[in-house]
Design a protein around this motif. Structure first.
Motif, mmCIF file in Angstrom:
data_model
loop_
_atom_site.group_PDB
_atom_site.id
_atom_site.type_symbol
_atom_site.label_atom_id
_atom_site.label_comp_id
_atom_site.label_asym_id
_atom_site.label_seq_id
_atom_site.Cartn_x
_atom_site.Cartn_y
_atom_site.Cartn_z
ATOM 1 N N GLY A 182 57.159 5.291 22.888
ATOM 2 C CA GLY A 182 55.956 5.709 23.458
ATOM 3 C C GLY A 182 55.425 5.023 24.571
ATOM 4 N N LEU A 183 55.387 3.573 24.526
ATOM 5 C CA LEU A 183 55.259 2.475 25.414
ATOM 6 C C LEU A 183 56.065 2.770 26.628
ATOM 7 C CD1 LEU A 183 54.535 -0.433 23.012
ATOM 8 C CD2 LEU A 183 52.977 0.452 24.826
ATOM 9 N N VAL A 189 48.257 0.236 27.967
ATOM 10 C CA VAL A 189 48.819 -0.081 27.026
ATOM 11 C C VAL A 189 47.947 -0.608 25.615
ATOM 12 C CG1 VAL A 189 50.720 -0.974 28.135
ATOM 13 C CG2 VAL A 189 49.089 -2.647 27.295
ATOM 14 N N ALA A 190 46.668 -0.635 25.733
ATOM 15 C CA ALA A 190 45.779 -1.094 24.616
ATOM 16 C C ALA A 190 45.882 -0.026 23.759
ATOM 17 C CB ALA A 190 44.528 -1.478 25.085
ATOM 18 N N GLY A 221 54.649 3.642 30.321
ATOM 19 C CA GLY A 221 55.084 2.713 31.158
ATOM 20 C C GLY A 221 55.690 3.555 32.842
ATOM 21 N N ARG A 222 56.775 4.596 32.188
ATOM 22 C CA ARG A 222 57.159 5.208 33.312
ATOM 23 C C ARG A 222 56.313 5.991 34.159
ATOM 24 N NH1 ARG A 222 61.986 5.540 29.954
ATOM 25 N NH2 ARG A 222 61.129 7.297 28.838
ATOM 26 N N ARG A 223 55.463 6.776 33.226
ATOM 27 C CA ARG A 223 54.325 7.752 33.696
ATOM 28 C C ARG A 223 53.553 6.986 35.024
ATOM 29 N NH1 ARG A 223 54.169 9.877 28.640
ATOM 30 N NH2 ARG A 223 52.143 8.804 28.117
ATOM 31 N N VAL A 224 53.288 5.758 34.633
ATOM 32 C CA VAL A 224 52.435 5.008 35.546
ATOM 33 C C VAL A 224 52.936 4.364 36.531
ATOM 34 C CG1 VAL A 224 50.294 5.007 33.920
ATOM 35 C CG2 VAL A 224 51.811 3.121 34.018
ATOM 36 N N GLY A 225 54.196 4.021 36.306
ATOM 37 C CA GLY A 225 54.955 3.211 37.460
ATOM 38 C C GLY A 225 55.256 1.791 36.973
#
Length: 406
Positions: free
Chosen positions: A225-226, A263-264, A230-234
């Protein structure tokens, strides 16, 4: 006038066109077509490569070695089709598509599944464009139906090959990710770390480390999920679950605030501590160490914000025994003030319960002088003595500075 319907077909070939009286495809037509295909294999491969060069930008930018491999795979696919077509009447239920797994792993990383579909489409177009010339008289429909079946099975084969590669790659990447996170947490940073990170495609900077507690979900689902987030926001993102602790390493964020916002929400209940921003992954061991020490000491400040910077927990970390926090506090608080009247002013001010008048009386100076010195202390240390939280940190820094002289 009613139009007479064509006799029912079998194996995609209408009876009466390339078929005998039983409705089975005429084997002579098949054999003649197979011989034509065999003679045309070289020209078909050349035509396919020329069309790829003309229509596919991704093919044109491949390395010479990869282009050569793509050509070999396309040629092998055509050869496998010709071989299967020539014997399809002998009871072979499926085409021979093993050629698709022979491409090297490096090519499968250079050419995506979508690009592979493009490649298959080009080959099909080349063959279909020459059906009239390639098929023996009466065998046009037979050849078209065979191409449809063959390309369908090739598409399934491509999906299987890429699925296997993705699964193997995913397992290997997960091991590398766990090794990197563990190395940073333990502070074991060497050239191997850079090799592992390069294998994962890590190129981002700056780097921020988050430490908190994992939710109750499956660890791999948390990490997946993390990674998706990360991929979605670059961002480049690495994560590891160690016991009940979740460590997340973020690269390429525009700011700590942006990274925290992303990420929080993935952490479980409890504090989240952010290590200092560092230039690259090699320096992230220090950030990870600070974040983990802050997580361990966060219980000492129940009202801390979530997330909280490790720098804001220096006093708690120092009391908890973190040597790096102790050294930093001495350098931040005691060293800039030692040998100046500011040190006595700060000590007296804190001992007198932050009373300006009491401090001025004990030091035999005007209250405005105390105010001036307190402002200088803030400029030199970054902590404001008149603010409760800062005063506590200054007090711990003073004590550690005195102890460092003994």
């Amino acid at each position: 006038m009613t139009e007479r319907s064509e006799p029912a077909s079998k194996n995609g070939v209408p009876a009466g066109r390339g078929a005998d009286e039983s409705g089975r495809p005429d084997e002579k037509v098949r054999r003649d077509t197979a011989r034509r295909l065999d003679r045309a294999m070289g020209s078909l491969g050349t035509a396919a490569m020329a069309r790829m060069e003309e229509q596919l930008l991704w093919y044109r930018v491949l390395s010479a070695e990869d282009r050569s491999w793509v050509g070999l795979v396309a040629q092998a696919g055509i050869a496998a089709f010709v071989e299967w077509f020539g014997h399809a009447g002998e009871g072979r239920p499926t085409p021979n598509i093993e050629f698709f797994g022979t491409a090297p792993r490096e090519l499968k990383r250079s050419v995506s599944l979508q690009q592979t579909v493009d490649l298959v489409r080009i080959v099909v177009e080349v063959v279909e464009a020459q059906v009239e010339e390639l098929a023996a008289p009466g065998g046009e429909d037979l050849l078209r139906q065979a191409m449809l079946r063959y390309t369908r099975d090739v598409a399934f084969a491509a999906a299987q090959v890429y699925a296997r590669e993705a699964e193997a790659r995913g397992s290997w990447d997960a091991r590398l990710e766990a090794l990197i996170v563990d190395a940073l947490v333990r502070g074991k940073v060497d050239d191997g770390l850079h090799s592992w990170a390069a294998a994962l495609g890590w190129t981002s900077s700056p780097v921020i480390v988050f430490a908190g507690y994992a939710p109750g979900d499956d660890p791999q689902s948390i990490i997946d999920g993390l990674r998706d987030r990360g991929r979605r926001v670059g961002y480049d993102l690495l994560a590891g679950v160690q016991g009940d602790r979740l460590i997340v390493i973020v690269g390429g964020a525009d700011s700590i605030k942006d990274a925290a916002r992303s990420v929080a929400p993935r952490f479980g209940p409890g504090p989240i501590v952010i290590g200092p921003e560092v230039a690259d992954l090699h320096a992230a061991a220090g950030s990870a160490r600070a974040a983990i020490a802050g997580l361990r000491a966060a219980a000492g400040w129940p009202d801390a914000p979530r997330p909280v910077m490790a720098e804001d927990l220096l006093a708690e970390r120092a009391i908890d025994g973190d040597p790096a926090a102790r050294v930093q506090l001495v350098e931040n608080v005691y060293t800039p003030l030692v040998g100046t009247p500011l040190l006595d002013t700060l000590a007296t001010y804190l001992e007198q319960g932050t009373s300006l008048e009491a401090t001025a009386r004990l030091l035999f100076v005007h209250p405005n002088t105390v105010r001036y010195r307190l402002r200088k202390i803030t400029e030199l240390t970054g902590y404001q003595p008149t603010e409760g939280r800062s005063a506590f940190t200054l007090q711990v820094g003073l004590i550690l500075g005195r102890l460092s002289l003994t």
